[in-house]
Design a protein around this motif. Structure first.
Motif, short mmCIF file in Angstrom:
data_model
loop_
_atom_site.label_atom_id
_atom_site.label_comp_id
_atom_site.label_asym_id
_atom_site.label_seq_id
_atom_site.Cartn_x
_atom_site.Cartn_y
_atom_site.Cartn_z
N ALA A 144 93.74 105.95 -50.20
CA ALA A 144 94.59 106.00 -49.00
C ALA A 144 95.29 104.67 -48.77
O ALA A 144 96.46 104.62 -48.37
N LYS A 145 94.59 103.56 -49.03
CA LYS A 145 95.18 102.23 -48.84
C LYS A 145 96.31 101.98 -49.82
O LYS A 145 97.33 101.36 -49.48
N THR A 146 96.17 102.46 -51.05
CA THR A 146 97.23 102.26 -52.05
C THR A 146 98.50 103.01 -51.68
O THR A 146 99.60 102.60 -52.04
N THR A 180 99.62 103.42 -48.59
CA THR A 180 100.27 102.77 -47.45
C THR A 180 100.96 101.47 -47.84
O THR A 180 101.71 100.91 -47.04
N LYS A 181 100.67 100.97 -49.03
CA LYS A 181 101.28 99.70 -49.46
C LYS A 181 102.75 99.90 -49.83
O LYS A 181 103.14 100.93 -50.34
N ASP A 201 89.03 106.16 -49.51
CA ASP A 201 89.59 105.09 -48.69
C ASP A 201 90.50 104.19 -49.51
O ASP A 201 91.58 103.79 -49.07
N HIS A 202 90.05 103.86 -50.73
CA HIS A 202 90.85 103.01 -51.60
C HIS A 202 92.17 103.68 -51.96
O HIS A 202 93.23 103.04 -51.99
N GLU A 252 91.80 112.95 -53.45
CA GLU A 252 93.13 112.36 -53.31
C GLU A 252 94.11 113.28 -52.57
O GLU A 252 94.96 112.80 -51.81
N GLN A 278 84.36 105.74 -50.61
CA GLN A 278 85.05 104.52 -51.01
C GLN A 278 86.28 104.84 -51.85
O GLN A 278 87.34 104.22 -51.69
#
Length: 548
Positions: free
Chosen positions: A543-545, A547-548, A540-541, A502, A537
């Motif tokens: 990192a996506k959280t 950017t939201k 990546d998950h 993280e 995975q």
């Protein structure tokens, strides 16, 4: 030739005997397992007398229990084929019979040619079933042998290898749960008789001992439905691991293993020119403690230098083993030895060093390496004996094992003196630490684990931080926390890995190494098993959280 066991059931004696004659006329491969006049009589015989069979030939209509009911009830206990005998007016019964798995039916009166044709068809079906069953049994035996060989390899590796990181304890999952006991057997006179026999003689004795062990294991252990793995250790030494089911209590286990150990010693003495000593370890329920138990047995066998060989040394009676004075040790060396041990017991370091100096001054005058070895071992075992009597054995059962190799590996006398002095002072320090109470051993252990996630972590190392015996520490940790020490270390490492995934850009390989896993593929597989995602995975998950 495989026999086809057949049961015949008909309430009419004439028909029953006629069917029996026709079956016997089919050839030697057909065997009559029983003839009965009623279904209830058959059922009771099968249930009470454990009769087995391949084919049931039964009349449909019988007074006490009809053929359909008999077939259905027997199918609950056995696997077999069925042929029903019926009259022309039993069509509805026959429909039910075929639904219940009957392979065929024969109408009364029975035609011999038709009977022969149908029985030949049934024979082929039964033989096919028997062949498939035998193939399955063969496959199971091969799989079992392969698994046993794999388990032996694991055990042999653990016997030879030094202490490993806790992640390697996954191998223990390949073995069943239950109670275990480790046994170590070693021939006593290998070195003293080396010049008496040729190499081929040694090979012959080795083969005889291994054949003897296999016979004894089969007769005394496996015949009693006790699992056993045995393998060769160093030259003329062997290891046995026994696994007991819950039906055996500890006293019964001790009796069986004690008798087995005595049998080994007596048999080797009869078969060869040698005697053998056997060490019996403590019972334990966690194979993660295998290395500790191994070291415990190596320590036990070292006591044959004092007690003599041709003995069974039991860990349960370890506290009762007393150090006997050697007739080959001079009175002056014995005097200094007693002074060293007394100073050690009183915690007087200066007096101990002075007595130790006098001890080595006397030992240095000895002309024989054998006598030097005997005198030094006598001192080391004297110190270890005091350690044992004050419950130090429960803290560090293998303490003596390495010390007894000093005389074998020391390059010179000065090095030997330094090693012995350092070891005695180390034991004195440990003795002092034993007296200090640990306020929170679980917290100390957890903090040490978190500080050393990237290093080699073993149960022994963790237990040393809280001055506990590894065996006791495993049980204590599980009782206090509700999880095993292996699961806690794995969880701590993976939590650290999540934090690094993280908060850093480190590669998966570098993160794997930093939390103690040298094999990145194994780390990724374990991470997914515990977290539900692969490391990539998960990153990546996360990192996506963000950017939201």
């Amino acid at each position: 030739m495989t026999q086809i066991r057949t049961i015949i059931v008909d309430d009419e004696g004439r028909i029953r005997r006629g069917i029996e004659r026709m079956v016997r006329s089919l050839g030697e491969e057909w065997e009559i397992a029983g003839t009965f006049s009623d279904g209830l009589e058959v059922y009771e015989a099968v249930v009470n007398e454990s009769i087995s069979f391949d084919l049931l030939i039964s009349d449909i209509k019988m007074p006490e229990m009809d053929g359909l009911t008999l077939n259905k009830k027997l199918k609950e206990h056995l696997s077999f084929l069925t042929i029903f005998i019926s009259g022309y007016d039993d069509f509805e019964y026959l429909q039910t019979a075929m639904r219940d798995g009957a392979v065929n039916y024969i109408l009364k009166p029975i035609d011999k040619e038709q009977f022969h044709v149908q029985m030949d068809e049934v024979k082929q079906k039964i033989q096919t079933v028997q062949e498939e069953k035998q193939e399955w049994i063969t496959m199971q035996e091969k799989a079992s042998q392969l698994e046993y060989t794999k388990q032996l390899q694991r055990l042999s590796e653990m016997t030879w290898n030094e202490e490993k990181d806790i992640l390697y304890l996954d191998w223990t999952r390949e073995f069943p749960n239950g109670c275990y006991q480790l046994i170590h057997m070693s021939v006593d006179q290998i070195y003293s008789k080396t010049k008496e026999y040729l190499p081929e003689d040694w090979n012959n004795w080795s083969q005889k001992i291994e054949h003897l062990l296999e016979e004894l294991v089969e007769a005394d252990i496996r015949d009693q439905q006790i699992d056993c793995w045995w393998w060769r250790g160093s030259k003329f030494s062997y290891w046995l691991l026994l696994h007991f089911e819950d039906k055996y209590d500890k006293d019964e286990i001790s009796l069986k293993t004690g008798q087995f150990a005595q049998h080994i010693g007596v048999s080797i003495q009869k078969l060869t020119p040698f005697t053998a000593s056997v060490a019996l370890g403590h019972k334990f329920n966690d194979l993660a403690l295998f290395s500790n138990m191994k070291n415990e047995l190596l320590t036990l066998l070292q006591f044959r230098m004092i007690q003599g060989g041709n003995r069974v040394f039991q860990a349960e009676s370890f506290h009762d083993i007393k150090i006997q004075k050697s007739k080959g040790i001079s009175s002056s060396i014995l005097k200094y030895t007693e002074q060293v041990i007394t100073s050690f017991a009183q915690g007087k370091k200066a007096e101990l060093l002075q007595a130790l100096q006098g001890f080595f001054r006397e030992v240095e005058t000895l002309s024989s390496p054998i006598m030097i070895n005997e005198a030094v071992h006598y001192l080391l075992i004297g110190i270890a004996n005091y350690w044992i009597e004050n419950d130090g054995y429960s803290e560090d059962p293998e303490l003596l094992t390495n010390a007894l190799s000093f005389t074998k590996h020391a390059a010179n006398f000065i090095q030997l003196k330094d090693q012995v002095k350092i070891w005695i002072l180390h034991v004195m320090e440990k003795m002092t630490r034993l007296k200090k109470e640990q306020q929170n051993p679980i917290q100390v252990a957890k903090e040490w684990i978190k500080d050393n996630l990237g290093d080699n972590i073993s149960i022994k190392k963790i237990a040393q931080q809280v001055y506990m015996n590894p065996n006791y520490f495993c049980d204590y940790f599980k009782n206090q926390t509700g999880e095993t020490i292996l699961d806690y270390v794995t969880s701590a490492r993976l939590e650290k890995a999540k934090e690094l995934l993280e908060n850093t850009d480190l590669k998966i390989y570098d993160i794997s190494l930093s939390v103690g896993y040298q094999d990145t593929k194994y780390f990724s597989r374990l991470f997914k098993q515990w977290i539900g995602q692969t490391p990539s995975q998960f990153r990546d998950h996360f990192a996506k959280t963000l950017t939201k």
